[in-house]
Design an enzyme around this catalytic site. Structure first.
Site, PDB file in Angstrom:
ATOM      1  N   HIS A 113       0.621   2.027  -0.815  1.00  0.00           N
ATOM      2  CA  HIS A 113       0.859   0.973   0.185  1.00  0.00           C
ATOM      3  C   HIS A 113       0.236  -0.304  -0.369  1.00  0.00           C
ATOM      4  CE1 HIS A 113       0.636  -0.520   4.547  1.00  0.00           C
ATOM      5  NE2 HIS A 113      -0.357  -1.217   4.036  1.00  0.00           N
ATOM      6  N   HIS A 166      -0.167  -4.764  -0.515  1.00  0.00           N
ATOM      7  CA  HIS A 166      -0.055  -6.055   0.186  1.00  0.00           C
ATOM      8  C   HIS A 166       0.183  -7.129  -0.858  1.00  0.00           C
ATOM      9  CE1 HIS A 166      -0.755  -5.361   4.486  1.00  0.00           C
ATOM     10  NE2 HIS A 166      -1.369  -4.250   4.064  1.00  0.00           N
ATOM     11  N   TYR A 223      -9.655  -7.337   3.936  1.00  0.00           N
ATOM     12  CA  TYR A 223      -8.684  -6.576   4.733  1.00  0.00           C
ATOM     13  C   TYR A 223      -7.597  -7.533   5.261  1.00  0.00           C
ATOM     14  CZ  TYR A 223      -8.003  -2.671   8.096  1.00  0.00           C
ATOM     15  OH  TYR A 223      -7.545  -1.600   8.807  1.00  0.00           O
TER      16      TYR A 223
HETATM   17  C1  LIG Z   1      -4.910  -0.181  10.032  1.00  0.00           C
HETATM   18  C2  LIG Z   1      -4.569  -0.922   8.770  1.00  0.00           C
HETATM   19  O1  LIG Z   1      -3.957  -2.141   9.080  1.00  0.00           O
HETATM   20  C3  LIG Z   1      -3.815  -0.033   7.832  1.00  0.00           C
HETATM   21  C4  LIG Z   1      -3.156  -0.794   6.748  1.00  0.00           C
HETATM   22  O2  LIG Z   1      -1.978  -1.113   6.825  1.00  0.00           O
HETATM   23  C5  LIG Z   1      -3.916  -1.205   5.565  1.00  0.00           C
HETATM   24  O3  LIG Z   1      -5.082  -0.807   5.420  1.00  0.00           O
HETATM   25  O4  LIG Z   1      -3.353  -1.926   4.737  1.00  0.00           O
HETATM   26 MN   LIG Z   2      -1.335  -2.602   5.427  1.00  0.00          MN
END
Ligand SMILES: C[C@H](O)CC(=O)C(=O)O
Ligand SMILES: [Mn+2]
Length: 341
Positions: free
Chosen positions: A196, A198, A287
């Site tokens: 996953h 970003h 994050y």
């Molecule tokens: C809860 C988070 O938003 C999970 C996620 O999509 C990430 O860590 O990236």
């Molecule tokens: Mn994410």
């Protein structure tokens, strides 16, 4: 008729994208998107609050619509696609998981910070007992060594996860770092490996291809990049690239492009770009879901949101510590006031 797929994409716009729209999805929007994604042949569609089941709160952001209503709506229109739900132990409960399963969710994705896999044991075991396909995932993976990541991933496997994902939650990893980590996971685990990304450093697609090259077969995408920060690997682009590489996803390219253009683009509050703030998320290792929280705090305290994000990265603040964003902003504003006297 079963569809041939060598690689399985989970569309996360109706969950990760919830952060980008401040958790304001309506039932009509979710119904329209889930129906179109189902018709395009997307195998898994994730629907939950951005922070997972039970996330609607002052700490994480209040949802406009009850997520169980959204899940029920998505299940009713998604055809042969499977609805997935996300759960962060400590936020989402076993009761939430059972309710989602009862409404027809077929996959549970249970995640923890990269060093805390042990808190997922009970949720993973319950998801399996409920007959759900179960993913365990590790967030903020740039914060751990390869050794630590593998150790934690093995725990998720031992609890019964069918797939273990590495999440680059901050969009901070570089392609060679993704390669090294996914390679180590592939060498050490027997279950499916997922990734996953970003796109904060504009590396989501490059990182995803690096992960696939090293054996990841489960990939998250967000259509039109509708995810936290600068979004995730853009689903329709990924489908096109994989098609060019001869890797079948079972997703209809024209239909997924049309969904992006005609259904998702009008939902976006602003085009998903790599803005200076989302770039700083990747640069400072923050994050991605902190973006809107930090921007709000910056406005409230009259400071630069980039300064907040850089400080959050320096302090290694992680998911679940959203209250720290306001603390950091207040401290920066106080220091600014002192030094400007
Ligand atoms: C809860 C988070 O938003 C999970 C996620 O999509 C990430 O860590 O990236
Ligand atoms: Mn994410």
């Amino acid at each position: 008729m079963s569809i041939e797929r060598e690689l399985f994409i989970t569309e996360v716009a109706l969950r990760d994208g919830s952060h980008a729209v401040a958790h304001q999805y309506t039932t009509e929007q979710v119904t329209q998107v889930a129906k179109a994604l189902g018709e395009a042949g997307v195998p898994y569609i994730e629907v939950s609050h951005g922070d997972g089941l039970g996330g609607s709160s002052l700490q994480y952001g209040l949802s406009r619509t009850n997520e169980m209503e959204l899940i029920e709506a998505a299940v009713s229109v998604c055809g042969s696609s499977n609805i997935a739900v996300l759960v962060l132990p400590g936020i989402g409960t076993i009761k939430d998981l059972k309710e989602a399963a009862k409404l027809g969710a077929k996959m549970a994705r249970i995640g923890t910070h990269v060093t805390e896999a042990d808190v997922a044991a009970q949720h993973i075991q319950t998801a399996k007992e409920l007959g759900l396909e179960t993913v365990g995932f590790l967030m903020m993976s740039h914060m751990a060594s390869v050794h630590k990541l593998v150790e934690q991933a093995k725990l998720l496997e031992s609890y019964g996860a069918d797939t273990v994902y590495m999440f680059d939650s901050a969009g901070a990893l570089l392609p060679h770092e993704v390669k090294e980590r996914i390679h180590a996971l592939r060498q050490s685990l027997s279950v499916n490996i997922g990734f996953h990304a970003h796109n904060n450093l504009s590396l989501a697609l490059a990182n995803t291809l690096a992960a696939i090259e090293e054996g990841a077969t489960r990939i998250d995408g967000s259509i039109r990049c509708l995810g936290a920060g600068a979004g995730n690997t853009q689903t329709e682009v990924l489908v096109a690239v994989l098609d060019r590489m001869g890797i079948s996803t079972g997703i209809d390219l024209y239909k997924i492009m049309d969904t992006a253009e005609e259904i998702i683009a009008p939902i976006l509050q602003a085009p998903q770009e790599i803005t200076r703030d989302s770039l700083v998320l990747g640069y400072a290792g923050v994050y991605s879901s902190f973006l809107l929280h930090a921007q709000r705090a910056a406005k409230k305290f009259g400071i630069d949101s980039r300064d907040i994000l850089i400080e959050l990265g320096r302090q290694k603040v992680v998911g679940g510590q959203e209250d720290m964003i306001v603390d950091v902003a207040a401290e920066l504003a106080k220091n600014k006031a002192i030094y400007s006297v």
